[in-house]
Scaffold this motif. Sequence first.
Motif: not given
Length: 774
Positions: A220-237
């Motif tokens: 998700l961090i890679g997608e946000a850096a590439e798109a230049g905008e915020a990204r959100q996702a639900l993750r189970w950890a």
Amino acid sequence: MPGADFVLAVGGAVCLALATALWALSVRRHADARIAAVRDRLNRLEGLADATQASAEAFDSAMLTIEDGAARLAWGGDSLALCAEMLGLAPADDPAPQALIDALMRADPDHRRRLTALIEKGEACAFQVRGTQGLVSVDGRAAGACAWLRLQPQIAADGGLPPAARFAALLDALPLPAWVCTASGALIWANLSFLRAVDAASLEDAVARRLSFDRGASALIGEAAEAGEARQALRWAPVGGQRRAFQVTAQPLEGGDVGAWALDVTAVEDARESLKRHVEAHDETLNHLVDAVAIFNAEKRLTFHNTAFAVIWGLEPAWLAEHPTHAEVLDRLRQRRRLPETMDYSRWKAGELAWYETLGPAPDDLWALPDGRTLRVVRQPHPLGGLLLLFTDMTGDIRLRAQYNGLIQVQQATLDKLNDAVAVFGSDSRLRLHNEAFARFWNVTAATLEAASDFDGVVELCVPRLHDRAFWGELKARVADPDPRSRVAMSGEAKTSDDRIVAFQSRPLPDGATLIAFADITDTRRLEKAVAERSAALEEAERLKRDFVGNVSYELRTPLTTIIGYSEMLDRAGDGMSERSRGHVASVRAAASQLARSIDDVLDMAQIDANEMGLDLGDVRLADLLEDAASRWSRESIAGGITVRVVSDPDIGMIRADAKRLGQSLDHLIENAVLQTPPGGTITLTARRALSEVQLQVSDTGRGIPFHVQAHIFDRFVGRDRGGPGLGLALVKALIELHGGWVALESEPGQGATFTCHLPETAYAGAQGQSELF
């Protein structure tokens, strides 16, 4: 040579001078180079100092040095004056650095502690001081024996933001993991919650081990850096040994890094899953309902329907899955003639859709469909907006209600036709039902009974004819007392004031009500009394008959014994008698013997009728029983030219029975066969075993028995044409039935007859059986 030495000496001096000059030149060159290097370094240091001072002045900061307890201004006099103004010091052209430090220490004891630790121990510090005019940011560092203190006033553009250290402390205090990564996902900084989540001892440990919160979070961090905008996702950890849900947000930062934080939404997800399960369970429950349920949202579009909805309307599940509107559903149902017939469908449809504007529940409605069904329609506003519709097929209920009403009417009509007075009281003592005979019985009107309404009121109407209050109290306990022991059925008789005998009874009904019935049995009791008197007279007549038969039999036996004895004596001394006289004597003896047997038959039948005959049970050998019977009738059979045969297995065995009574039965059957068989005929005695029984048969080849006689062959006084009172076969039937067996007849006219006695292997005294004709 002296000249040569001189030349050598001059040459050496010249060489020495040249070497000295060259050395001096080399030394000068080195000195010039060092001077040039020192000058360059000095220029660089001056430029660096100017740049440092310029940068400090550009960022509105003042730099103080503290050495040996004395504070001096390194640069930033204007910023120092601005800080002094913010801290509320007296305005001055050149504020003293020491006065400013004293003001910082006075502002807060914690500030004094931190500044003291910086000066004395060289411990770094960073804090903010709030003055009367604003905020001053203080950052202290130690270098050798000198302490450096940077003061920076917080201008409006900064918005009063705390320094990075305080931001870091704030982020460390947050319960949610937060971290900063490069665009490639390499960890730069993380708060304590992140370190605890990844089980890292420190930030350096996490960086060295290249730990990440979650693979999906890194992506998700890679997608946000590439798109230049915020990204959100639900993750189970997995965190702390538990699987938890996080809402991970990746936000690109200035400079190409990416900041991320994970919000723990486990409770929300659990609540969402619980709600989802509740919704599924609710839907599953609705799918098991017989009633049809449909839910339309605020946009009047179908959002849910149970299985019964598709079945009751005959709609395709695939079409319903497309979530049609309410209007579309109504149109399709009208096309298939499954809606109530109406003259103005458009107006009716508009009225149905108008229920969406109603805030409260709507009244129930009944739809009479063209196919004969009747549906009850319930409309209710849905809590989430829209309308909930419930359809119940009332066709069966209406039909059952009509049948019930019809049965009630039939029941009332039936009760009205009864002669007995019947009334039904509910568990609340209210009069529910009564027939016309009840009103006639107590000489009251139906209107009066309806006005009385309850048990006590009815009792007041009945007391003038039946005064016993205790009787009515006992009857009321059967009606109103909830104790099951009091609600047992009761019956009895009572006498009314008009000398009638009344039979009453109470019966608890399944629905908690109680039925009470009264019947006038005055005539019945009178008739019973007359019947009882007649029965007593008949019993007395029967007793007299038995006494008469016994006395007559006794009185007849004495002369019969004399007649038989003298006839036998004459027969033995018949040498001097003529043949005719001898025939007369034989006839007298035969008639006397037959009369004796008839008397015995009458006595036996009387005993059987009075239930006074008992069986003397014992082991009876069947083969001997048949042989003895055949030998007793050998004389008569020979005289009539008849052959008597015995057919039985020598191993037929024995049965438990009365040998005398079985022999008597066989004698009567053989006698009947001898009378029915012409000369040259055959009588066969047979014994055989069947399933749990023994069959004794007497067959003859005589003229047979007519069909119209066979039905009454075992009745008494039948067959008088053969002599005797006609009790032989009736006595056979009675004796076999005493053994628990029965007698059957098979005969065709001209083909002989077969009597079969079916006996149980073990007879018991007084057993009753049955007889059949074939």
